[in-house]
Motif scaffolding. Structure first.
Motif, short mmCIF file in Angstrom:
data_model
loop_
_atom_site.label_atom_id
_atom_site.label_comp_id
_atom_site.label_asym_id
_atom_site.label_seq_id
_atom_site.Cartn_x
_atom_site.Cartn_y
_atom_site.Cartn_z
N PRO A 87 10.74 -4.34 3.02
CA PRO A 87 9.45 -3.85 2.51
C PRO A 87 9.08 -4.45 1.16
O PRO A 87 7.92 -4.78 0.92
N THR A 153 0.86 -1.66 7.61
CA THR A 153 1.55 -1.35 6.35
C THR A 153 1.30 0.08 5.88
O THR A 153 2.23 0.78 5.47
N TYR A 156 3.16 2.59 7.84
CA TYR A 156 4.57 2.59 7.43
C TYR A 156 4.76 3.46 6.18
O TYR A 156 5.73 4.22 6.08
N CYS A 157 3.82 3.35 5.25
CA CYS A 157 3.90 4.17 4.03
C CYS A 157 3.79 5.65 4.37
O CYS A 157 4.54 6.49 3.83
N SER A 160 6.96 6.82 6.16
CA SER A 160 8.07 6.90 5.20
C SER A 160 7.95 8.13 4.32
O SER A 160 8.95 8.81 4.03
N PRO A 180 8.30 4.54 0.55
CA PRO A 180 8.23 3.23 1.22
C PRO A 180 9.15 2.19 0.57
O PRO A 180 9.75 1.38 1.25
N GLN A 203 2.72 3.60 -4.79
CA GLN A 203 3.21 2.64 -3.80
C GLN A 203 2.20 2.47 -2.66
O GLN A 203 2.03 1.37 -2.13
N PHE A 204 1.55 3.55 -2.28
CA PHE A 204 0.52 3.47 -1.25
C PHE A 204 -0.64 2.59 -1.73
O PHE A 204 -1.14 1.74 -1.00
N ALA A 207 0.40 -1.00 -1.85
CA ALA A 207 0.43 -1.56 -0.49
C ALA A 207 -0.95 -2.03 -0.07
O ALA A 207 -1.11 -3.10 0.53
#
Length: 270
Positions: A87, A153, A156-157, A160, A180, A203-204, A207
């Motif tokens: 990642p 992506t 995935y975040c 997670s 993530p 982090q989101f 991304a």
């Protein structure tokens, strides 16, 4: 005097069509400050663009640096390092794409001006409709690309962040949500709230920025390819019109028409 309103109307139509063809590029690049500057760009817009660039880099670094520290100081098992690097590699490559996108802003601006000029050259409705058909296809490909990359992506975040795990801190057992990207907890105490939620949101966001850097190239490439196809279709129409014209109409304008066709062909190849 009578030709002026017609000229203004033609210019407004060409402007509307060119804006339509590059609209998605503007939507994807402006939020990350990567949309190029033009003569019409105001000082306020330039300041906002710089602020957005700073915020985007801050968000990317906020996510990448703690993950790198975690890889160096925490994970001792190679499998865990590789699993965490996957990642992070996506975020890192996205940041590189974003940086490259910023360096290419002038060339992107030149391409946008080229597209706008091409729409001004084409004045017949039939030719505009041919180019518009190609522009719609370019927008369709761009939309599919953006949806595919972002959905992969960002989902995935979300997944997670929805997974929980139990950890022991001293004599206390805590249930926390995974992130993530791994975070070195001596930099940011992600075992506590609201630090964990703040890191997840950052982090989101990073991304999204990382994806947008790559999507910017994909989308612009799709639009340029579709536009070039539209220009070739128009060129083919010009050649057919020239070939099908009667001999009387060709007299006196033959070389000018051929010159215009050749010059436009060279313009497409630029």
């Amino acid at each position: 005097m009578t030709n002026q309103p017609v000229s203004i109307e033609a210019n407004s139509i060409s402007k509307a069509y060119s804006d339509y063809s590059i609209q998605l590029n503007r939507w994807f690049l402006k939020p990350i400050g990567a949309w190029p500057y033009f003569s019409t760009t105001t000082t306020y817009e330039k300041i906002v663009s710089v602020i957005l660039i700073v915020l985007c880099y801050a968000s990317l670094l906020f996510s990448i640096i703690p993950c790198v520290a975690h890889l160096i100081f925490v994970d001792d098992i190679l499998y865990k390092k590789i699993r965490a690097f996957g990642p992070m590699g996506h975020w890192l490559i996205g940041g590189i794409c974003y940086t490259n996108l910023l360096f290419q802003r002038k060339r992107i601006g030149d391409c946008v001006k080229h597209i706008e000029a091409d729409w001004r050259i084409v004045t017949k409705n039939s030719e505009q409709q041919v180019m518009l058909k190609r522009a719609k296809f370019g927008r369709y490909v761009s939309s599919i690309c953006a949806i595919f990359v972002h959905s992969g992506t960002l989902s995935y975040c979300i997944v997670s962040g929805s997974i929980t795990q139990t950890i022991d801190i001293g004599n206390e057992t805590r249930t926390i949500r995974t992130l993530p990207l791994n975070v070195y907890n001596k930099i940011i105490p992600v075992e506590t709230s609201p630090a964990s939620e703040i890191v997840f949101v950052m982090q989101f966001l990073s991304a999204f920025i990382s994806n947008s850097g790559g999507i910017g190239f994909y989308v612009f490439g799709s639009v340029l390819a579709a536009h070039a196809c539209g220009q070739l279709d128009v060129l083919a129409m010009w050649i057919n019109d020239y070939v099908n014209e009667s001999g009387d109409k060709k007299k006196g304008t033959s070389f000018k028409r051929l010159e215009m066709i050749v010059q436009h062909h060279l313009r497409i190849l630029e």
